[in-house]
Design a protein around this motif. Structure first.
Motif, PDB file in Angstrom:
ATOM      1  N   PRO A  19       0.822  -1.215   0.000  1.00  0.00           N
ATOM      2  CA  PRO A  19       0.000   0.000   0.000  1.00  0.00           C
ATOM      3  C   PRO A  19       0.851   1.257   0.000  1.00  0.00           C
ATOM      4  N   GLN A  20       0.316   2.295  -0.613  1.00  0.00           N
ATOM      5  CA  GLN A  20       0.997   3.579  -0.628  1.00  0.00           C
ATOM      6  C   GLN A  20       0.872   4.212   0.752  1.00  0.00           C
ATOM      7  N   SER A  21       1.951   4.796   1.210  1.00  0.00           N
ATOM      8  CA  SER A  21       1.936   5.389   2.553  1.00  0.00           C
ATOM      9  C   SER A  21       1.264   6.750   2.532  1.00  0.00           C
ATOM     10  N   PRO A  22       0.682   7.158   3.663  1.00  0.00           N
ATOM     11  CA  PRO A  22       0.158   8.526   3.751  1.00  0.00           C
ATOM     12  C   PRO A  22       1.224   9.569   3.426  1.00  0.00           C
ATOM     13  N   GLY A  26       1.312  12.603   0.265  1.00  0.00           N
ATOM     14  CA  GLY A  26       1.387  14.019   0.600  1.00  0.00           C
ATOM     15  C   GLY A  26       0.564  14.428   1.797  1.00  0.00           C
ATOM     16  N   GLU A  27       0.099  13.446   2.580  1.00  0.00           N
ATOM     17  CA  GLU A  27      -0.691  13.780   3.762  1.00  0.00           C
ATOM     18  C   GLU A  27       0.224  14.311   4.866  1.00  0.00           C
ATOM     19  N   PRO A  28      -0.250  15.260   5.651  1.00  0.00           N
ATOM     20  CA  PRO A  28       0.605  15.804   6.728  1.00  0.00           C
ATOM     21  C   PRO A  28       0.913  14.732   7.762  1.00  0.00           C
ATOM     22  N   GLN A  29       2.112  14.796   8.310  1.00  0.00           N
ATOM     23  CA  GLN A  29       2.485  13.793   9.297  1.00  0.00           C
ATOM     24  C   GLN A  29       1.811  14.081  10.640  1.00  0.00           C
ATOM     25  N   VAL A 174       1.946   4.889  19.368  1.00  0.00           N
ATOM     26  CA  VAL A 174       1.004   5.718  18.605  1.00  0.00           C
ATOM     27  C   VAL A 174       1.101   5.231  17.159  1.00  0.00           C
ATOM     28  N   VAL A 175       0.159   4.380  16.770  1.00  0.00           N
ATOM     29  CA  VAL A 175       0.262   3.652  15.506  1.00  0.00           C
ATOM     30  C   VAL A 175       0.369   4.598  14.317  1.00  0.00           C
ATOM     31  N   GLU A 176      -0.442   5.635  14.295  1.00  0.00           N
ATOM     32  CA  GLU A 176      -0.472   6.559  13.161  1.00  0.00           C
ATOM     33  C   GLU A 176       0.894   7.183  12.902  1.00  0.00           C
ATOM     34  N   ARG A 177       1.625   7.456  13.973  1.00  0.00           N
ATOM     35  CA  ARG A 177       2.926   8.112  13.826  1.00  0.00           C
ATOM     36  C   ARG A 177       3.909   7.240  13.047  1.00  0.00           C
ATOM     37  N   MET A 178       3.833   5.932  13.232  1.00  0.00           N
ATOM     38  CA  MET A 178       4.709   5.019  12.494  1.00  0.00           C
ATOM     39  C   MET A 178       4.139   4.711  11.118  1.00  0.00           C
ATOM     40  N   GLN A 179       2.822   4.464  11.031  1.00  0.00           N
ATOM     41  CA  GLN A 179       2.248   4.033   9.762  1.00  0.00           C
ATOM     42  C   GLN A 179       2.091   5.167   8.759  1.00  0.00           C
ATOM     43  N   TYR A 182       5.301   4.020   7.197  1.00  0.00           N
ATOM     44  CA  TYR A 182       5.439   2.575   6.963  1.00  0.00           C
ATOM     45  C   TYR A 182       4.105   1.892   7.202  1.00  0.00           C
ATOM     46  N   PRO A 183       3.205   1.904   6.213  1.00  0.00           N
ATOM     47  CA  PRO A 183       1.854   1.381   6.440  1.00  0.00           C
ATOM     48  C   PRO A 183       1.817  -0.118   6.689  1.00  0.00           C
ATOM     49  N   GLU A 184       2.637  -0.897   5.984  1.00  0.00           N
ATOM     50  CA  GLU A 184       2.548  -2.350   6.112  1.00  0.00           C
ATOM     51  C   GLU A 184       3.492  -2.911   7.156  1.00  0.00           C
TER      52      GLU A 184
END
Length: 247
Positions: A19-22, A26-29, A174-179, A182-184
Motif C-alpha cells: 500500500p501507498q503510505s500517507p 502528501g498527507e501531513p504527518q 502511537v500507531v499513526e505516527r509510524m504508519q 510505513y503502512p505495512e
C-alpha cells in the motif's frame, strides 16, 4: 545456495500489494507528540547537561545487566528518574523535516512511543500515573487516585514487581505516527523500537544501581484502560518495572 534460498523466501513471503503510505500521498504527518492540556502544570526534570551521574563502564554495565524482580524500599531521586527518561526517550534535536532525534534509534526517526509511568517511590513526586513529555523533558501528572498501583498490578497479572517497584514504565505505541511512513511494516518496526527503548533502560538502570524487569505479560485491555488509552490507535506494547538494588 544461500542467495537462492533467500530469493525464494522473499518471493514466497513478499506481499502481492504494497500500500501507498500517507507520506507518499502528501498527507501531513502526525504530531511529534500527543497533545495535552496547555494549561496543565508540567513538572520539570533535571536538564541532561546538569544530570549527576556515577561513572560507569559500558562494558561492565553490559556484563552485569540482569533481570531483577525484587527491589529495596529506597526511593529514586528526581535526578535518577530524569536520567532514566532522558536516556530512553530524550529528544536531542527537532529537525526541519520535522522529526525528533533521540537517545535511541527508531525506524525513519518516527519515534512512535509515549512513556507512561506508575510512580511509587520517587523523591518529590506524588505517587500516581504520569506521562513523560519528551519535547519539554518534563512530567505531566495524570492520575493520583489511591488504587492506581493496585489497578496496574492486577492488569499485569499480579506480578509483584509492579506493586513493589519504585517506578514501572509503560511504553504506548502511537500507531499513526509510524504508519504514516510505513503502512505495512509499521507494526514490526514498533516492536523493534520498543526493544531499543527497554534495552537502554536496562543499561542506564544498571549504571545507577537499579534493576529492571521487562514485562510483556499483561491484560492489554486492563492496562490500556488504566492509562486512559483506547487500545487500538494507541496501545501499550511493552512495560518494565524498576527499583533500587537491595544492598
Amino acid at each position: 545456495m544461500t542467495e537462492s534460498i533467500g530469493k525464494t523466501f522473499w518471493q514466497n513471503t513478499k506481499p502481492a500489494f504494497v500500500p501507498q503510505s500517507p507520506q507518499s500521498r502528501g498527507e501531513p504527518q502526525p504530531p511529534l507528540e500527543l497533545p495535552y492540556d496547555p494549561t496543565a502544570r508540567l513538572i520539570p526534570l533535571i536538564n541532561p547537561d546538569r544530570l549527576s551521574l556515577p561513572s560507569a563502564s559500558l562494558w561492565d554495565v553490559m556484563a552485569k545487566r540482569t533481570t531483577l524482580r525484587r527491589y529495596s524500599s529506597q526511593s529514586l531521586t528526581l535526578n535518577e528518574l530524569s536520567a532514566l527518561l532522558w536516556f530512553t526517550q530524550g529528544v536531542k534535536e527537532v529537525t526541519n523535516r520535522p522529526v525528533t532525534l533521540r537517545t535511541v534509534p527508531s525506524a525513519g526517526a518516527r519515534h512512535a512511543f509515549e512513556t507512561y509511568l506508575l510512580v511509587n517511590r520517587v523523591e518529590d513526586l506524588q505517587p500516581g500515573i504520569y506521562r513523560y513529555i519528551a519535547l519539554e523533558h518534563a512530567l505531566l501528572g495524570l492520575n493520583f487516585e489511591g488504587d492506581v498501583n493496585e489497578q496496574l498490578t492486577q492488569a499485569c497479572f499480579n506480578q509483584r514487581q509492579v506493586a513493589t517497584s519504585a517506578v514501572t514504565f509503560f511504553w504506548a505505541a502511537v500507531v499513526e505516527r509510524m504508519q504514516w511512513r510505513y503502512p505495512e511494516r509499521g507494526y514490526r518496526y514498533l516492536l523493534l523500537d520498543a526493544g531499543h527503548i527497554c534495552q537502554n533502560l536496562y543499561l542506564v538502570a544498571e549504571g545507577l544501581g537499579c534493576g529492571v524487569c521487562a514485562i510483556a505479560a499483561y491484560d492489554d485491555d486492563a492496562v490500556n484502560a488504566a492509562l486512559g488509552l483506547d487500545g487500538e490507535a494507541i496501545f501499550v506494547a511493552y512495560a518494565a518495572s524498576l527499583g533500587k538494588r537491595m544492598s
